[in-house]
Design a protein around this motif. Structure first.
Motif, PDB file in Angstrom:
ATOM      1  N   MET A  29       0.651  -1.104  -0.058  1.00 25.39           N
ATOM      2  CA  MET A  29      -0.049  -0.011  -0.067  1.00 25.39           C
ATOM      3  C   MET A  29       0.857   1.367  -0.294  1.00 25.39           C
ATOM      4  N   ASP A  30       0.547   2.244  -0.919  1.00 24.79           N
ATOM      5  CA  ASP A  30       1.173   3.369  -0.857  1.00 24.79           C
ATOM      6  C   ASP A  30       0.781   4.438   0.195  1.00 24.79           C
ATOM      7  N   ARG A  31       1.403   5.343   0.350  1.00 26.43           N
ATOM      8  CA  ARG A  31       0.859   6.569   1.486  1.00 26.43           C
ATOM      9  C   ARG A  31       1.402   7.858   0.785  1.00 26.43           C
ATOM     10  N   TYR A  32       0.622   9.017   1.287  1.00 27.14           N
ATOM     11  CA  TYR A  32       1.088  10.390   0.514  1.00 27.14           C
ATOM     12  C   TYR A  32       2.487  10.513   1.097  1.00 27.14           C
ATOM     13  N   PRO A  33       3.284  11.249   0.376  1.00 23.47           N
ATOM     14  CA  PRO A  33       4.655  11.373   0.643  1.00 23.47           C
ATOM     15  C   PRO A  33       4.829  12.630   1.700  1.00 23.47           C
ATOM     16  N   ASN A  34       5.637  12.316   2.777  1.00 24.98           N
ATOM     17  CA  ASN A  34       6.032  13.381   3.966  1.00 24.98           C
ATOM     18  C   ASN A  34       6.967  14.442   3.505  1.00 24.98           C
ATOM     19  N   GLU A  35       6.455  15.643   3.406  1.00 22.61           N
ATOM     20  CA  GLU A  35       7.178  16.699   2.601  1.00 22.61           C
ATOM     21  C   GLU A  35       7.669  17.773   3.892  1.00 22.61           C
ATOM     22  N   ALA A  36       8.844  17.732   4.133  1.00 21.37           N
ATOM     23  CA  ALA A  36       9.593  18.504   5.202  1.00 21.37           C
ATOM     24  C   ALA A  36       9.609  20.076   4.955  1.00 21.37           C
ATOM     25  N   LEU A  37       8.835  21.028   5.754  1.00 19.07           N
ATOM     26  CA  LEU A  37       9.038  22.538   5.405  1.00 19.07           C
ATOM     27  C   LEU A  37       9.666  23.000   6.446  1.00 19.07           C
ATOM     28  N   THR A  38      10.064  24.401   6.357  1.00 16.71           N
ATOM     29  CA  THR A  38      10.584  25.104   7.514  1.00 16.71           C
ATOM     30  C   THR A  38       9.651  25.499   8.324  1.00 16.71           C
ATOM     31  N   GLY A  39      10.158  25.550   9.700  1.00 18.96           N
ATOM     32  CA  GLY A  39       9.015  26.219  10.540  1.00 18.96           C
ATOM     33  C   GLY A  39       9.561  25.558  12.164  1.00 18.96           C
ATOM     34  N   ALA A  40       8.759  25.898  13.091  1.00 24.79           N
ATOM     35  CA  ALA A  40       9.219  25.114  14.370  1.00 24.79           C
ATOM     36  C   ALA A  40       8.948  23.586  14.283  1.00 24.79           C
ATOM     37  N   GLN A  41       9.856  22.851  14.828  1.00 31.61           N
ATOM     38  CA  GLN A  41      10.120  21.649  14.706  1.00 31.61           C
ATOM     39  C   GLN A  41       8.529  20.720  15.076  1.00 31.61           C
TER      40      GLN A  41
END
Length: 126
Positions: A29-41
């Protein structure tokens, strides 16, 4: 999301239906990709195959920066300059492996996988 890596029941050349030899497996099963952005951790922990866990980053504001003299220091991320993975990622400021970041210490290239590892490691470039 009920998507599979492979299509188990493709149609025949004649247009007839082909019956699959087995059903889809949960590990396919696939899942949506997790895309890291800038901001508070912000981190997310998910269960993966074999009772293991993956810690992924949603947002991060600091990077572990490796300098030329083999020392590692923590530096604040100012912005994402380049991301050769995807032009859309570059526009949105998504951090992936190979992305070029602007930090307080200068330009750096990401060598870790933030969406998989839960940490941003980078090496300083000129």
């Amino acid at each position: 999301m009920r998507k599979s890596i492979e299509n188990l029941a493709t149609s025949k050349l004649t247009g007839g239906r082909r019956h699959p030899l087995r059903i889809r497996r949960k590990y396919e099963m696939d899942r949506y990709p997790n895309e890291a952005l800038t901001g508070a951790q912000v981190t997310v922990t998910r269960h993966v195959r074999g009772k293991n866990r993956k810690t992924a980053l949603k947002t991060i504001d600091f990077v572990n920066l490796s300098t030329r003299d083999a020392k590692v220091k923590k530096s604040k991320i100012l912005k994402v300059l380049e991301n050769s993975t995807n032009n859309d990622y570059q526009r949105r400021g998504v951090i992936t492996k190979g992305a070029i970041l602007e930090t307080e210490a200068g330009k750096c290239r990401v060598v870790s996988r933030p969406g998989q590892d839960g940490v941003v490691n980078a090496i300083l470039i000129k």
